[in-house]
Design an enzyme around this catalytic site. Sequence first.
Site, mmCIF file in Angstrom:
data_model
loop_
_atom_site.group_PDB
_atom_site.id
_atom_site.type_symbol
_atom_site.label_atom_id
_atom_site.label_comp_id
_atom_site.label_asym_id
_atom_site.label_seq_id
_atom_site.Cartn_x
_atom_site.Cartn_y
_atom_site.Cartn_z
ATOM 1 N N CYS A 1 0.869 -1.191 0.000
ATOM 2 C CA CYS A 1 0.000 0.000 0.000
ATOM 3 C C CYS A 1 0.897 1.231 0.000
ATOM 4 O O CYS A 1 2.076 1.130 -0.377
ATOM 5 C CB CYS A 1 -0.981 -0.027 1.171
ATOM 6 N N ASN B 1 2.292 1.465 4.311
ATOM 7 C CA ASN B 1 2.598 0.186 4.983
ATOM 8 C C ASN B 1 2.278 0.256 6.482
ATOM 9 O O ASN B 1 2.935 -0.384 7.292
ATOM 10 C CB ASN B 1 4.060 -0.252 4.760
ATOM 11 N N CYS C 1 -1.466 0.917 7.310
ATOM 12 C CA CYS C 1 -2.915 0.673 7.447
ATOM 13 C C CYS C 1 -3.374 -0.584 6.711
ATOM 14 O O CYS C 1 -3.738 -1.576 7.334
ATOM 15 C CB CYS C 1 -3.716 1.881 6.949
ATOM 16 N N ARG C 2 -3.378 -0.556 5.359
ATOM 17 C CA ARG C 2 -3.987 -1.649 4.589
ATOM 18 C C ARG C 2 -3.087 -2.865 4.440
ATOM 19 O O ARG C 2 -3.522 -3.995 4.733
ATOM 20 C CB ARG C 2 -4.391 -1.128 3.192
ATOM 21 N N SER C 3 -1.864 -2.682 3.950
ATOM 22 C CA SER C 3 -1.044 -3.881 3.665
ATOM 23 C C SER C 3 -0.658 -4.668 4.928
ATOM 24 O O SER C 3 -0.533 -5.900 4.848
ATOM 25 C CB SER C 3 0.191 -3.549 2.811
ATOM 26 N N ASP D 1 -8.079 3.983 0.937
ATOM 27 C CA ASP D 1 -7.149 4.355 2.001
ATOM 28 C C ASP D 1 -7.966 4.814 3.216
ATOM 29 O O ASP D 1 -8.699 5.803 3.120
ATOM 30 C CB ASP D 1 -6.276 5.495 1.467
#
Length: 153
Positions: A9, A12, A14-16, A123
């Site tokens: 993401c 690195n 939040c999402r990934s 995001d």
Amino acid sequence: MKVKILMVCLGNICRSPIAEGLLKSKLNNNNFFIDSAGTGSWHVGNKPDLRSITVSKTHHIDISNQKARQFTYEDYINFDHIYVMDQSNKKNVLSLAKTPEDRNKVQLILNELIPNSNLEVPDPYYDEDQGFENVFQMLDKACNSIVYRFLNF
Ligand code: 4NP
């Protein structure tokens, strides 16, 4: 030979990290190596965002020991599959590709769930907690599709 899968993401944090934690929890064996990275460098060395840690913990996944790092060209050498969250991540990751083989490794993660949809994982950084739960649910489903693909059920 392990199948090596990288989640990417922007930050690195939040999402990934959620995607990494989810996929590790589903492919918990010695045949896979799973990691995550961000295209940006602002959060290198940091733990995941507290909201990502919390939503994962709610679903019994501990991501608190992860540390953010930046995507580099070496990742094309070290990984077989690179899943990105959105088109901006894809553009940034592809900007470092050197060969058609490199480029073929990069996929929007939600295309595993709905092929050719080109949907993005939003995001959640500026969202409320619900945004993190939504991201978790999307990534949970996408990771189920990835597991299905690699374990060939
Ligand atoms: P991520 O979210 O890409 O899912 O880790 C973000 C985290 C931090 C920032 C942007 C997105 N930031 O601008 O610092």
